[in-house]
Structure formats: structure tokens, C-alpha cells
Design a protein around this motif. Structure first.
Motif, PDB file in Angstrom:
ATOM      1  N   ALA A 149       0.815  -1.212   0.000  1.00 36.70           N
ATOM      2  CA  ALA A 149       0.000   0.000   0.000  1.00 36.70           C
ATOM      3  C   ALA A 149       0.850   1.263   0.000  1.00 36.70           C
ATOM      4  O   ALA A 149       1.920   1.313   0.615  1.00 36.70           O
ATOM      5  N   ASP A 150       0.340   2.279  -0.682  1.00 37.15           N
ATOM      6  CA  ASP A 150       0.985   3.593  -0.715  1.00 37.15           C
ATOM      7  C   ASP A 150       0.933   4.255   0.664  1.00 37.15           C
ATOM      8  O   ASP A 150       1.843   4.985   1.061  1.00 37.15           O
ATOM      9  N   ASN A 151      -0.125   3.988   1.412  1.00 39.15           N
ATOM     10  CA  ASN A 151      -0.315   4.631   2.711  1.00 39.15           C
ATOM     11  C   ASN A 151       0.326   3.867   3.868  1.00 39.15           C
ATOM     12  O   ASN A 151      -0.047   4.061   5.028  1.00 39.15           O
ATOM     13  N   GLY A 152       1.258   3.007   3.575  1.00 36.26           N
ATOM     14  CA  GLY A 152       1.985   2.334   4.646  1.00 36.26           C
ATOM     15  C   GLY A 152       1.445   0.949   4.961  1.00 36.26           C
ATOM     16  O   GLY A 152       0.542   0.430   4.299  1.00 36.26           O
ATOM     17  N   CYS A 153       2.000   0.351   6.007  1.00 37.22           N
ATOM     18  CA  CYS A 153       1.646  -1.024   6.358  1.00 37.22           C
ATOM     19  C   CYS A 153       1.836  -1.232   7.850  1.00 37.22           C
ATOM     20  O   CYS A 153       2.389  -0.390   8.553  1.00 37.22           O
ATOM     21  N   VAL A 154       1.382  -2.374   8.333  1.00 39.35           N
ATOM     22  CA  VAL A 154       1.604  -2.772   9.725  1.00 39.35           C
ATOM     23  C   VAL A 154       2.626  -3.892   9.704  1.00 39.35           C
ATOM     24  O   VAL A 154       2.321  -5.021   9.316  1.00 39.35           O
ATOM     25  N   ALA A 155       3.837  -3.567  10.082  1.00 41.33           N
ATOM     26  CA  ALA A 155       4.927  -4.544   9.973  1.00 41.33           C
ATOM     27  C   ALA A 155       6.007  -4.190  11.005  1.00 41.33           C
ATOM     28  O   ALA A 155       5.713  -4.067  12.183  1.00 41.33           O
ATOM     29  N   GLY A 156       7.253  -4.023  10.535  1.00 38.88           N
ATOM     30  CA  GLY A 156       8.356  -3.631  11.423  1.00 38.88           C
ATOM     31  C   GLY A 156       8.827  -4.760  12.300  1.00 38.88           C
ATOM     32  O   GLY A 156       9.852  -5.396  12.050  1.00 38.88           O
ATOM     33  N   ILE A 157       8.077  -5.053  13.337  1.00 33.61           N
ATOM     34  CA  ILE A 157       8.328  -6.186  14.225  1.00 33.61           C
ATOM     35  C   ILE A 157       7.146  -7.121  14.080  1.00 33.61           C
ATOM     36  O   ILE A 157       5.995  -6.718  14.269  1.00 33.61           O
ATOM     37  N   MET A 158       7.417  -8.378  13.717  1.00 29.48           N
ATOM     38  CA  MET A 158       6.326  -9.304  13.394  1.00 29.48           C
ATOM     39  C   MET A 158       6.521 -10.652  14.087  1.00 29.48           C
ATOM     40  O   MET A 158       7.022 -11.603  13.492  1.00 29.48           O
ATOM     41  N   PRO A 159       6.140 -10.748  15.361  1.00 26.62           N
ATOM     42  CA  PRO A 159       6.274 -12.040  16.046  1.00 26.62           C
ATOM     43  C   PRO A 159       5.333 -13.083  15.464  1.00 26.62           C
ATOM     44  O   PRO A 159       4.271 -12.751  14.934  1.00 26.62           O
ATOM     45  N   VAL A 160       5.745 -14.335  15.548  1.00 22.21           N
ATOM     46  CA  VAL A 160       4.923 -15.460  15.087  1.00 22.21           C
ATOM     47  C   VAL A 160       4.456 -16.237  16.311  1.00 22.21           C
ATOM     48  O   VAL A 160       5.269 -16.671  17.123  1.00 22.21           O
ATOM     49  N   ARG A 161       3.151 -16.387  16.436  1.00 25.59           N
ATOM     50  CA  ARG A 161       2.578 -17.096  17.575  1.00 25.59           C
ATOM     51  C   ARG A 161       2.028 -18.445  17.132  1.00 25.59           C
ATOM     52  O   ARG A 161       1.242 -18.530  16.193  1.00 25.59           O
ATOM     53  N   SER A 162       2.424 -19.502  17.821  1.00 28.99           N
ATOM     54  CA  SER A 162       1.863 -20.833  17.581  1.00 28.99           C
ATOM     55  C   SER A 162       0.599 -20.985  18.415  1.00 28.99           C
ATOM     56  O   SER A 162       0.622 -20.757  19.629  1.00 28.99           O
ATOM     57  N   LEU A 163      -0.488 -21.350  17.776  1.00 20.79           N
ATOM     58  CA  LEU A 163      -1.728 -21.557  18.515  1.00 20.79           C
ATOM     59  C   LEU A 163      -1.575 -22.797  19.397  1.00 20.79           C
ATOM     60  O   LEU A 163      -1.017 -23.814  18.963  1.00 20.79           O
ATOM     61  N   PRO A 164      -2.043 -22.738  20.637  1.00 23.33           N
ATOM     62  CA  PRO A 164      -1.730 -23.767  21.641  1.00 23.33           C
ATOM     63  C   PRO A 164      -2.024 -25.196  21.230  1.00 23.33           C
ATOM     64  O   PRO A 164      -1.198 -26.088  21.441  1.00 23.33           O
ATOM     65  N   ALA A 165      -3.162 -25.462  20.637  1.00 27.38           N
ATOM     66  CA  ALA A 165      -3.542 -26.852  20.335  1.00 27.38           C
ATOM     67  C   ALA A 165      -3.112 -27.281  18.943  1.00 27.38           C
ATOM     68  O   ALA A 165      -2.439 -28.303  18.773  1.00 27.38           O
ATOM     69  N   SER A 166      -3.489 -26.513  17.936  1.00 27.89           N
ATOM     70  CA  SER A 166      -3.233 -26.921  16.556  1.00 27.89           C
ATOM     71  C   SER A 166      -1.790 -26.691  16.128  1.00 27.89           C
ATOM     72  O   SER A 166      -1.315 -27.302  15.171  1.00 27.89           O
ATOM     73  N   LYS A 167      -1.090 -25.777  16.801  1.00 26.28           N
ATOM     74  CA  LYS A 167       0.288 -25.373  16.467  1.00 26.28           C
ATOM     75  C   LYS A 167       0.371 -24.601  15.148  1.00 26.28           C
ATOM     76  O   LYS A 167       1.473 -24.299  14.677  1.00 26.28           O
ATOM     77  N   VAL A 168      -0.777 -24.304  14.545  1.00 27.38           N
ATOM     78  CA  VAL A 168      -0.796 -23.419  13.379  1.00 27.38           C
ATOM     79  C   VAL A 168      -0.271 -22.057  13.826  1.00 27.38           C
ATOM     80  O   VAL A 168      -0.567 -21.598  14.934  1.00 27.38           O
ATOM     81  N   GLN A 169       0.512 -21.413  12.966  1.00 27.10           N
ATOM     82  CA  GLN A 169       1.176 -20.180  13.365  1.00 27.10           C
ATOM     83  C   GLN A 169       0.488 -18.954  12.762  1.00 27.10           C
ATOM     84  O   GLN A 169       0.007 -18.980  11.629  1.00 27.10           O
ATOM     85  N   VAL A 170       0.461 -17.880  13.550  1.00 26.45           N
ATOM     86  CA  VAL A 170      -0.091 -16.609  13.096  1.00 26.45           C
ATOM     87  C   VAL A 170       0.976 -15.527  13.298  1.00 26.45           C
ATOM     88  O   VAL A 170       1.498 -15.361  14.402  1.00 26.45           O
ATOM     89  N   ARG A 171       1.289 -14.839  12.214  1.00 28.72           N
ATOM     90  CA  ARG A 171       2.262 -13.745  12.268  1.00 28.72           C
ATOM     91  C   ARG A 171       1.506 -12.429  12.355  1.00 28.72           C
ATOM     92  O   ARG A 171       0.593 -12.178  11.577  1.00 28.72           O
ATOM     93  N   ILE A 172       1.909 -11.566  13.305  1.00 26.34           N
ATOM     94  CA  ILE A 172       1.200 -10.311  13.556  1.00 26.34           C
ATOM     95  C   ILE A 172       2.175  -9.143  13.509  1.00 26.34           C
ATOM     96  O   ILE A 172       3.201  -9.151  14.191  1.00 26.34           O
ATOM     97  N   GLY A 173       1.856  -8.127  12.732  1.00 24.29           N
ATOM     98  CA  GLY A 173       2.658  -6.909  12.717  1.00 24.29           C
ATOM     99  C   GLY A 173       2.353  -6.057  13.938  1.00 24.29           C
ATOM    100  O   GLY A 173       1.196  -5.943  14.358  1.00 24.29           O
TER     101      GLY A 173
END
Length: 527
Positions: free
Chosen positions: A452-476
Motif C-alpha cells: 500500500a501507498d499509505n503504509g503497512c503494519v509490519a516492522g516487528i512481526m512475532p509469530v505465535r503458535s496456537l496452543p492446540a493446533s500449532k498453526v502459526q499466526v504472524r502479527i505486525g
């Protein structure tokens, strides 16, 4: 008194043994069924993390609509399912926030140390040796990085181990998003991600059987990953001469400076001169991650200054971004006047940056080693806390170097600048491009950027493993915006001259964007 120098090797030895055991244990449970309660709990966990850490969660979707999507997902769980199936249910919901850096990652097997080394050098399959592009919903090889010269640019991939590539790409199409309502990002991302999607489905493969088509010629071929060998054809170890050592040292220095990708066999950053008098330079930057970027930019712009280069073509096509300090240094050689690259990034609270994931997803023995350096981490946490303040608009902002006033370099480039962009230009690339477009510093050629021209949500992006499924979610964690807001919110940087390459361009080896720029330079110089 404990001797830390003796303790660490012991921890490492124990860790290597425990690491192998933990990898095997982890991989055995991948296909286990997760109960409805576990799946529901994982959805709630992901939703909570997004709401507490993402600083611009409701920019492209309302809170009501997002909550409805999460509630609908939870109510849809009737029977247990594997983490793999759960990933395809959760990822479209998280993608609906339309913030490209926030993404769901599938559960895959963990690799042992030797496997990681091989994958880093040679990819997860022979497919990693090629670059791909989509034309009319067909997948084509547009660059051959392998030793097999019989595979030509423009070869269509019809199937791999019986898998139709378009069906596979379609399967993963809804698992991620671009920023806002941008569309140019998807085709670049999907084509580039094809080897990764194949890995998700089949695991690591040393060889694959491909059905290919070049023009009207069909062929079936077995592709293999490169074989590591230190011997000559006769089976003897190759002798290394003094000249060989000098050449190896020189090449090693070049790779460190320019940032070398051994898999793609390309450098992260290169400077070339397409015309004999060096009046035009092309700076191709594949990413803002690898190489000694400070030294590269310093040497490059001093060289252009000494050669009296008048025009710079900055090629940012398919540059997915990287370090913001990298683009800040580059912009200091391009800016006409003092600037601040981005506004102070917005965060959700004074402590949200403490969730950057220091211990995240690491085995116990690694966490033990990390604990030794915990005082340093706590000091960093204290600094981020002090640098995060609530502004008059009641938003928390984190002060970083790139948000301060920066002066142009003494060796800044004063000539004409063209920038080549496309749908693969993303993230930090767009922050740089937004500054250059907003300050009218360059002429842009190509297609709308994927970021996007108007910027993004990023910079620091930890990855969290969901407790049961272990599927990972990355969040800016950082909302990064430039000083040049665009009225077309949710769209990329648009080119001044739009040029879209065709399949025929790839088959003939044409580069229409670069050719247009060189022609435009000639026309302006001839006046």
C-alpha cells in the motif's frame, strides 16, 4: 563459581540430543485430530492476540464484521479435524483484515539441523531452482537457475508428480492477502510461492517428475536437487591452488557486500552501467535484507559521482522489502532535501513491543541459552517502554531512528531517477517508493505495487503458535506510514508510465519497462 565458557558447550551438546528427540516427537503429532473445543480455543487465542497487538486491525474491515467472521468460524466446527484442515478454515478469516503482513502459516514438519542446511542451499525440492510467473492462469518458468540448460524461459509447467500447479495455487489463494484492495500482489505472490505450496503438500522432495510444454513441444522430465560434491570427475579431491584461494576470497567478499542467494544464484544488490559512457546506471535491488548495504550504497554512489552518471534506474521489481534502516540509508543518497522517512509508528500500548517473541516457539534447551542473555532483552524492553508515548490523539507511538529528521548524504545523487515497480514490490519497498513518489523525486514505470501507498503494519512481526493446533499466526506490531498520504487508500503506488510484460516478452527475453526507460533517456538527451 560457574564458568560460563564451560557451561554453554554442555548445554549445546544436551540441546542437540534433545533437539532431535523433540523434532521427532513434534512431527509425530502433526496429523493428530484436534477436538472441537481445542479448535475453538485456538480461534479465540488468535482473535485475542490480534485485538491486543495489531495497531490497525479495523482499517479495512469493521470490528462488527470481523467478530462475525470469528463467531461464524467457531460455530462451524462440528467434528475434530487436523491442523492442516484447520489452517484452511482460519487463514481466510485472518486474511479478511486485508493487512498483508499479518498472515496464517500452516503446520509443517520441523527439520533437523542437516536438513535445514540443505533446504537453505537447495530449497525444499528441485522446483526451488526456478522462478515462475502466471500468464492467463497458466504457470511458466521465467528464469532457470539450475544446471539443466534444456529448460527454456517460457516453459509452461503442466504438472508436478501428477499435481496440477493451477489447482494447487488456487487452493492457497485465499490463505493470504495483500494490503487493502490491491490486486497486483496476488499473481506475483502465488507464482513465487508455488514451490512452497508444493512443499506444504508433499514435504521435502529430492526429485520430481514434471510435465512441461515449451511452445508446442511436450516433454516429461525428472528434476533433481543439486548434489553436493567436493570431488573431481575422477573421484579425487580437487587441488586448490593459490590462485583459486585468491579468487575464492574475492568472490566471498563480493557475496558479503552484495548479498548472495545461493539458491537463486543472484545478488541482493547490483550496480551496472548499460551504456558505454556510464551516463546511465541501473541499481537492481532484489531485497532490503542481504549484503553490507551501508558499504554497497556508499561505494555505488561515490562511483556514480566519479563517473558523472546523469541518470539512475532503480529497479525494485519483485522486491518484497526488508529492513527499514536499509531503505533509509538508500533514500539519504536520493532525497533532494532533509526528510523523515516515516511518521512515528503507532503501537497498541507501551508494552506491546514486549511481545516480539524472544522465547517464541523455541525448544526448552534453546530457551535455557536465551535466558543467559535475558538481561540484555530486559534492557531493550525498558528502552522500548520509555520510547513509547501517548500522543495528543490518544495513540501510542514508538520513536525510532527512521522517524527522525534525516539529512541527505554528501554524495547524494542529483541526476534524474527512474523507478521500476510491479506487483511484487512490497513492504519496505513501498515505504521508499511512497517517499520518492510523494516528493516527486522519480518517474515510476511498470505496474501498481503490491504494497500500500499509505503504509503497512509490519516492522516487528512475532509469530505465535496456537496452543492446540500449532498453526502459526504472524502479527505486525508497528503501523508505519510515510509523510505523503494517498487519497486512494488501500491501493499501491501507481506508475507514471504503466507497462505490463507479456508472455511473448518473456519468450523473447525482452524487458519492456527497462527498454522504455532507456528509450526515454535517449529521446530526452537528443533534444
Amino acid at each position: 563459581m560457574f564458568d560460563i565458557k564451560k557451561i554453554i558447550p554442555c548445554i549445546l551438546m544436551i540441546g542437540l540430543v534433545q533437539g532431535c528427540v523433540s523434532v521427532d516427537k513434534y512431527n509425530k503429532q502433526i496429523n493428530n485430530l484436534r477436538s472441537v473445543n481445542e479448535l475453538t480455543s485456538d480461534v479465540e487465542y488468535a482473535q485475542h492476540k490480534l485485538e491486543s497487538l495489531h495497531p490497525d486491525l479495523y482499517h479495512y474491515i469493521t470490528k462488527k464484521d470481523l467478530e462475525y467472521k470469528f463467531d461464524s468460524l467457531k460455530s462451524s466446527f462440528i467434528n475434530p479435524m487436523t491442523s492442516y484442515d484447520f489452517y484452511f478454515r482460519l487463514s481466510p478469516v485472518i486474511a479478511s483484515i486485508k493487512q498483508g503482513h499479518t498472515q496464517t502459516l500452516p503446520l509443517t514438519k520441523k527439520l533437523k539441523h542437516k536438513e535445514k542446511i540443505l533446504v537453505k542451499k537447495y530449497g525444499t525440492s528441485p522446483l526451488s531452482q526456478y522462478d515462475y510467473e502466471l500468464f492467463n492462469d497458466r504457470l511458466y518458468i521465467i528464469k532457470n537457475n539450475s544446471s539443466d540448460s534444456t529448460i527454456k524461459t517460457g516453459t509452461e509447467v503442466l504438472s508436478v508428480n501428477g499435481i496440477n500447479p493451477i489447482e494447487l495455487i488456487t487452493k492457497y489463494k485465499n490463505t493470504f492477502t495483500s494490503d487493502g484492495s490491491n490486486t497486483t500482489f496476488f499473481s506475483r505472490k502465488l507464482a513465487k510461492g508455488f514451490p512452497r505450496y508444493f512443499y506444504y503438500e508433499t514435504g521435502i522432495q529430492d526429485s520430481v517428475i514434471c510435465q512441461l510444454k515449451y511452445k508446442e513441444i511436450y516433454r516429461t522430465i525428472t528434476l533433481k536437487r543439486p548434489v553436493i560434491s567436493t570431488k573431481t570427475g575422477s573421484g579425487k579431491l580437487k587441488e586448490i591452488t593459490g590462485t583459486d584461494l585468491k579468487l575464492q576470497k574475492k568472490e566471498s567478499q563480493k557475496r558479503r557486500l552484495h548479498g548472495y542467494d545461493p539458491l537463486k544464484k543472484v545478488y541482493s544488490k547490483m550496480l551496472t552501467f548499460p551504456v558505454q559512457d556510464s551516463s546511465v546506471a541501473v541499481m537492481k535491488i532484489n531485497d532490503f535484507m542481504k549484503g553490507n548495504y551501508r558499504k554497497f550504497y556508499k561505494q555505488s554512489f561515490r562511483l556514480m559521482d566519479s563517473l558523472h552518471t546523469k541518470t539512475l534506474i532503480l529497479d525494485l521489481r519483485d522486491n518484497g522489502g526488508g529492513l527499514i534502516r536499509d531503505i533509509n540509508i538508500l533514500y539519504s543518497y536520493l532525497a533532494d532535501s532533509s526528510y523523515h522517512l516515516i511518521e512515528k509508528p503507532v503501537v497498541t500500548s507501551k508494552t506491546s513491543l514486549w511481545h516480539f517473541g524472544y522465547y517464541n516457539n523455541n525448544p526448552f534447551w534453546v530457551q535455557v541459552i536465551q535466558t543467559i542473555f535475558l538481561p540484555v532483552v530486559l534492557e531493550i524492553d525498558a528502552i522500548t517502554y520509555l520510547k513509547t508515548r501517548k500522543d495528543s490523539d490518544n495513540k501510542y507511538r514508538f520513536a525510532i531512528r527512521e522517524s527522525r529528521l534525516t539529512h541527505p548524504s554528501n554524495h547524494r545523487f542529483k541526476g534524474k531517477v527512474y523507478v521500476l515497480i510491479n506487483g511484487g514490490s512490497y513492504s519496505a519497498t513501498c515505504l521508499l517508493s511512497s517517499n520518492m513518489k510523494g516528493s516527486k523525486r522519480a518517474t515510476f514505470v511498470g505496474q501498481e505495487t503490491g504494497g500500500a501507498d499509505n503504509g503497512c503494519v509490519a516492522g516487528i512481526m512475532p509469530v505465535r503458535s496456537l496452543p492446540a493446533s500449532k498453526v502459526q499466526v504472524r502479527i505486525g506490531l508497528l503501523e508505519c506510514k510515510t509523510p505523503y498520504p494517498s487519497l486512494m487508500d488501500g491501493r499501491g503506488i501507481f506508475p507514471d508510465v504503466e507497462i505490463t510484460p507479456t508472455l511473448n516478452d518473456r519468450l523473447s527475453g525482452n524487458d519492456p519497462e527497462l527498454q522504455w526507460v532507456l528509450k526515454d533517456i535517449d529521446q530526452k538527451n537528443s533534444k
